[in-house]
Design an enzyme around this catalytic site. Sequence first.
Site, PDB file in Angstrom:
ATOM      1  CG  ASP A 110      -0.083  -0.032   2.531  1.00 33.73           C
ATOM      2  OD1 ASP A 110       0.344   1.039   2.993  1.00 33.73           O
ATOM      3  OD2 ASP A 110       0.164  -1.137   3.066  1.00 33.73           O
ATOM      4  CG  ASP A 126       1.887   4.927   5.760  1.00 35.82           C
ATOM      5  OD1 ASP A 126       1.667   3.891   6.419  1.00 35.82           O
ATOM      6  OD2 ASP A 126       2.146   6.018   6.280  1.00 35.82           O
TER       7      ASP A 126
END
Length: 291
Positions: free
Chosen positions: A210, A212
């Site tokens: 991802d 973050d």
Amino acid sequence: MSNTMIGVIGGSGVYDLDTLEDKRWQAVETPWGAPSDKILTGTLNGVPMAFLPRHGRGHVHSPSSVPYRANIDALKRLGVTDVISVSACGSFREEMAPGDFVIVDQFIDRTFAREKSFFGQGCVAHVSLAHPTCPRLGAACLGAAREAGITVHDGGTYLAMEGPQFSTLAESRMYRDGWGADVIGMTNMPEAKLAREAELCYASVAMVTDYDSWHPEHGAVEVSDIVRVLTGNAEKARRLVGRLPAHLGPSRAPCQHGCDRALDHALLTAPGHRDPALLKRLDAVAGRVLG
């Protein structure tokens, strides 16, 4: 020359290594408590290997409750010479996209609730951590990843946070813009520090799941999104690990970077003042220098 034994610490989504031959799960007792799980041992292309799921099968340990000292001691006790850490991470860089791998070469340690050393009162030691990963081992991981067709980035700074919550937006921006971190995770510290104290070559393969929370187009981190990426990353990790024996070979010379001699000048406590009880616990990780 000595024999190579590859140790793989599997992170989130990587709980087994089904490509091993003659494999068996075995319990290893350590003076630092029980490891995260039994350790899967076997061979791959003639090279001995050991696999330890960092969170335990079924993912029973949080990042803060992982028994890091027991894990490293158990691998050393089994004869592991080279440790490959595989872990999920968030990315602070647009070009390090979900599904990509990063060969980490630096750390910023922001953890605070973990035991970070095998040494202490009764036997004080200070190891160098300027270069916390082994370049030789990192290069092997890089080559294996490229051969496996994985998009991989050579080098990156890993911000280790305590967790288990993900970052606030303000923290994410600070780590990215102010501190220059490239990826963020919760488990490579104190693991890398302990591996150095145990004189083990250590490399970190961070699997991006991802962005973050800093990325304006991706919003907050959601576990459901991470799990979807984890499945694909786990399969890539197994392909990478499967190519490591060819890169490392069945035998090894002393590490040219000194990882396997990190304790040569690290012990400060005079022999006559060392705590016998602590020395007994250090039999595996520091036996070479303690006799």
